[in-house]
Design a protein around this motif. Sequence first.
Motif, PDB file in Angstrom:
ATOM      1  N   GLN A   6      11.201 -13.981 -42.982  1.00 53.29           N
ATOM      2  CA  GLN A   6      11.445 -14.779 -44.183  1.00 53.29           C
ATOM      3  C   GLN A   6      10.252 -15.680 -44.476  1.00 53.29           C
ATOM      4  O   GLN A   6       9.797 -15.797 -45.622  1.00 53.29           O
ATOM      5  CB  GLN A   6      12.708 -15.621 -44.000  1.00 53.29           C
ATOM      6  CG  GLN A   6      13.121 -16.404 -45.243  1.00 53.29           C
ATOM      7  CD  GLN A   6      13.509 -15.507 -46.403  1.00 53.29           C
ATOM      8  OE1 GLN A   6      14.006 -14.388 -46.189  1.00 53.29           O
ATOM      9  NE2 GLN A   6      13.257 -15.955 -47.618  1.00 53.29           N
ATOM     10  N   GLU A   7       9.707 -16.322 -43.435  1.00 53.36           N
ATOM     11  CA  GLU A   7       8.524 -17.158 -43.631  1.00 53.36           C
ATOM     12  C   GLU A   7       7.349 -16.321 -44.131  1.00 53.36           C
ATOM     13  O   GLU A   7       6.599 -16.744 -45.022  1.00 53.36           O
ATOM     14  CB  GLU A   7       8.151 -17.860 -42.327  1.00 53.36           C
ATOM     15  CG  GLU A   7       6.938 -18.775 -42.462  1.00 53.36           C
ATOM     16  CD  GLU A   7       6.559 -19.457 -41.157  1.00 53.36           C
ATOM     17  OE1 GLU A   7       5.468 -20.073 -41.119  1.00 53.36           O
ATOM     18  OE2 GLU A   7       7.327 -19.383 -40.175  1.00 53.36           O
ATOM     19  N   GLU A  26       7.876 -15.432 -47.888  1.00 53.34           N
ATOM     20  CA  GLU A  26       7.699 -16.589 -48.775  1.00 53.34           C
ATOM     21  C   GLU A  26       6.222 -16.947 -48.918  1.00 53.34           C
ATOM     22  O   GLU A  26       5.740 -17.194 -50.036  1.00 53.34           O
ATOM     23  CB  GLU A  26       8.490 -17.779 -48.230  1.00 53.34           C
ATOM     24  CG  GLU A  26      10.002 -17.602 -48.336  1.00 53.34           C
ATOM     25  CD  GLU A  26      10.766 -18.725 -47.654  1.00 53.34           C
ATOM     26  OE1 GLU A  26      10.100 -19.605 -47.055  1.00 53.34           O
ATOM     27  OE2 GLU A  26      12.014 -18.733 -47.718  1.00 53.34           O
ATOM     28  N   GLU A  27       5.504 -16.976 -47.795  1.00 55.39           N
ATOM     29  CA  GLU A  27       4.083 -17.314 -47.850  1.00 55.39           C
ATOM     30  C   GLU A  27       3.277 -16.216 -48.536  1.00 55.39           C
ATOM     31  O   GLU A  27       2.308 -16.494 -49.255  1.00 55.39           O
ATOM     32  CB  GLU A  27       3.549 -17.560 -46.436  1.00 55.39           C
ATOM     33  CG  GLU A  27       4.040 -18.844 -45.800  1.00 55.39           C
ATOM     34  CD  GLU A  27       3.643 -20.060 -46.623  1.00 55.39           C
ATOM     35  OE1 GLU A  27       2.444 -20.189 -46.951  1.00 55.39           O
ATOM     36  OE2 GLU A  27       4.519 -20.865 -46.961  1.00 55.39           O
ATOM     37  N   ASP A  75       4.390 -14.251 -50.919  1.00 58.78           N
ATOM     38  CA  ASP A  75       4.650 -14.400 -52.361  1.00 58.78           C
ATOM     39  C   ASP A  75       3.809 -15.529 -52.945  1.00 58.78           C
ATOM     40  O   ASP A  75       3.245 -15.414 -54.040  1.00 58.78           O
ATOM     41  CB  ASP A  75       6.142 -14.680 -52.594  1.00 58.78           C
ATOM     42  CG  ASP A  75       7.013 -13.455 -52.337  1.00 58.78           C
ATOM     43  OD1 ASP A  75       6.466 -12.326 -52.322  1.00 58.78           O
ATOM     44  OD2 ASP A  75       8.228 -13.622 -52.147  1.00 58.78           O
ATOM     45  N   ARG A  76       3.714 -16.617 -52.191  1.00 60.59           N
ATOM     46  CA  ARG A  76       2.971 -17.782 -52.688  1.00 60.59           C
ATOM     47  C   ARG A  76       1.484 -17.494 -52.815  1.00 60.59           C
ATOM     48  O   ARG A  76       0.826 -17.929 -53.766  1.00 60.59           O
ATOM     49  CB  ARG A  76       3.206 -18.967 -51.746  1.00 60.59           C
ATOM     50  CG  ARG A  76       2.521 -20.260 -52.199  1.00 60.59           C
ATOM     51  CD  ARG A  76       2.789 -21.393 -51.219  1.00 60.59           C
ATOM     52  NE  ARG A  76       2.249 -21.125 -49.900  1.00 60.59           N
ATOM     53  CZ  ARG A  76       0.964 -21.310 -49.565  1.00 60.59           C
ATOM     54  NH1 ARG A  76       0.095 -21.736 -50.474  1.00 60.59           N
ATOM     55  NH2 ARG A  76       0.551 -21.055 -48.337  1.00 60.59           N
TER      56      ARG A  76
END
Length: 739
Positions: A477-478, A481-482, A484-485
Motif C-alpha cells: 500500500q505504501e 501510494e508513493e 502514484d504521487r
Amino acid sequence: MRRSQRPCPSPDDSPAAPGPGTAARGNLPVELNRFVGRDEELADLGRLLTESRLVTVVGVGGVGKTRCATRAAALLQKRYCDGVWMVELSTVQDSGMLEQAVVDALGLTDHTSRPPRTTLLEHLAERRLLLVLDGFEQIVDACAELVCALLRRAPRLQVLAAGRQPLELDGELTYPLAPMTDEDAMMLFAERAAAVRPEFRLTEDNRGSTRELCRRLDGIPLALELAAGRLRALSTEQVVQRLDDRFRLLTGASRSALARHQTLRTAIGWSHELCAPEQRLLWARLSVFAGQFDLEAVEYICSGPELPAESVLDVLTGLLAQSVVLREDSAVGTRYRMLDTVREYGADWLAATGDTDRLRRRHRDWYLGLATWCELDWFSSRQGEVAARAESELPNLRRAMECSLECPDEAHLAQYLAGTLWFLWVGCGRLSEGRHWLNRVLEEETPYEPSRLKALWVLGYVAVVQGDAAGAISALQECREEADRTGDAAAQAYAVHRTGCLALVTDDMVRAEELLQDALVRYRDLGELNSNVLMAQIELAMAVGFRGDLEAAAEICEEVREVCEDRGERWALSYALYVLAYAQLQQGRPERARELLRESLAIGHAFHDLLGSVLTMELLALVTAVEGDAAEAAVLQGAAERIWPSVGLPLFGSAYYGRPRAECEQLARRELGDAPYESGRRAGAQLDPDAAVARALACRPLDRTGPEGQRPAPVPPPGDRTRKPAASPTSGRGGPDRW
C-alpha cells in the motif's frame, strides 16, 4: 669416514624409540602434550612420501604445519634405517648459515676446513634418511638450492618440509594444510583447556559456545591453544565475546612454544614480514572482502597507482605461495579467500594507512554493479550461474549493504541493493534473510524514491510468500501510494502485481484475477519482460484454474513455457510446470502430472527454492495417493510439513493451496488407517529437505497388479467429487470449487 650400510627394516608406520645401547636414529622432539586429530592429513603425508622424495606442507601461520609434519615423521620413523632428523630453520636469518644449521641438526662433527656442504653430501650419500625442514621461509631460495643438491647426490634421502610457501623444485609435492575440522578443533580446545582447568569437559552447556569459538578462530590450532590458555581467567562464553579484539586476547603461549608462536599476532606477523611491500599492500586491501572473492573483483577494488591492475595477478600469486590467500575451486570458477584471522591482521594495517573508507566504497560499488548484472542475467540461460554466483558472493553483498547503511547519504544504495536481490531472496531460498535486510534498509528515510519503492514492493513480495498478509499489505500500500504521487509507473505495476499475488494466496480469486490482469497490462505498456512478468502470468493461471477454467490456465502456462524455453528461464518454468501438473491431475492423467512435477521439483531444488519445492511436493503426495500408494503419500506429506516452517505460514493458510493436503490425507487415511498414516507422516518428518526431495524424485507409481495382470483403476481425481462453496459472509472469500 663413511659409515657402512645396514639393511633397513621392513616399513612400519608406528613410531619406535631406540633401545638401550643403540645409536640415535633421529632428533625429533618429544611431544609435551597429546597430538589431537589430523588422522586424514597424517595418512595423506605418509602416502605422498611413497610417491615423491620431496613433500612440502604449506599453510598459514599457526595452522599446525610444524606439529603435523613432526607427527607424520614420527609415525614413519621405521621406514628410515638412518633415522628421521629435524632441522629448525626459523631462527636462521643468514642464508650462509643454512648448511651449518643442517650439519648441527644431524649431529655431525667436522673440524677440517671443508665446507659444510661437503660434509653433508658425504654423510647423506648412501643413507636412507628423512630430513624434516621447518620454518625456512626467510631463506627459501638458499634452502631450495641446498635441497636440490642433496636430493641429486643422495638417492635414498627424502625431505619433508614445512613452511608458508613451497620450495618450487622439480618433483616436489605440495600439501596445503587446511585448518582443523570443527570436531577436531573442539577436541583440541577441550584437551588444552583441561590442561589449565582440569575440571573442564565438553558438556551440553558449553558445547555451543565452544563450537562458535572454534569456528570464529578458523580452526587454527595456535589460536585455539592460546584461547584455551585464557580459561584460567575467563569462561568459554567470555572468550567468545572478546574475540573482536582477538590479537590482544590471544597472547600468552607456553614458555616452550617457538618464539614465532608466542602470540597470534606474532605468528601472523611472521608471514607479513616475509612479504614484499606490494604483497603487504594487497594483503591489507584484500581485508575489505568477506568470504570468497575472484580475480576481477581484486583487480578493480585493490588496484591503484601503487598497485597497477596489470600487476595484481602476480602479487596475488605471491600471496597464494605464502599461504596468506587460499585458492578454492567452486561451481562459479576459481575463487580466493583469507582466513578471518589473517584478514583481521590485514585490516589493522589498512586502517593504519587511513585507506579503509575508500577501499570499502570501492568494494561496495563493485558489488552494486555485480548485483545489477545478476538481476539482468537472471532472465536468461545463465540463470543457474547467476544463482550460484549470488550465493557465493552473499557475504560480500551483505558487507556492501552494511557499508551503505553506515552513511545516511548513501542509505539509498543499500535500498537499491536489497531490492535488486529479490531473485536471491525469493528464488534461491533466502526469504528470512531478505526480510531482514529489506526491513533494515527501509528504516532509513532517503530522497531517492526509485530505490525505496523497489525495496517496498520486494518486501511486499517476500511477505506474501511468507504468508504475512498484514506485512504485505503495509508495504504494498505504501509503495502504490508513493508511486502514484511520484509517477513511477514501474513501481505501480510491481505493486499491483504483488497485491494480486496477495489476493491469490488469501483465496480472493476474483480480485486476484483482476489485479494480475491489470499488472500484465501495465507491464506490457512499459515493455517489461522478465521473470516477474512470467510469474504474474503463472499466478493469473492459478487464479483462473482455482476458479475452474483448467483449459485457460493450461493455455497461459504453455505460453509461459514457450517463453522460458526461448529465453532459457528455468525458475519461473518450475511454477508453470506445477500449474500444468495440477491441470493434468484434474483431467484424470496422474502419470503425466507426475512427470511434470518431477521436472518442477528438480528445478526448484536446484535453485534452493523452498516454496516451489514444497508446493510441488504437496501436489506430488496427492498424485501418489491417487495412484494408490497411500503409504508413500503419507511420507511425502510428513516431509513437506518439515519444510514449511522454513518458508513461512504453511500453505499460506489458504483453502485452495491447502486442498491437495486435505485430499491426500483423506485418501491415505482411508487406505491405511489412522495409525499407519501417522506413522508414515512421522517418518517423512525425519527426512532433511535434500533427502526428502531425493525420495520424491525417485518415487514411481505403485506397481500393484490384479489376478488378470491389470492395475486397479486409480482413485477418481478429488476435483470430480467437490462442489463450489458459497463465499464466506464474514470474510468475503470463496473457498475452492475444485482441485
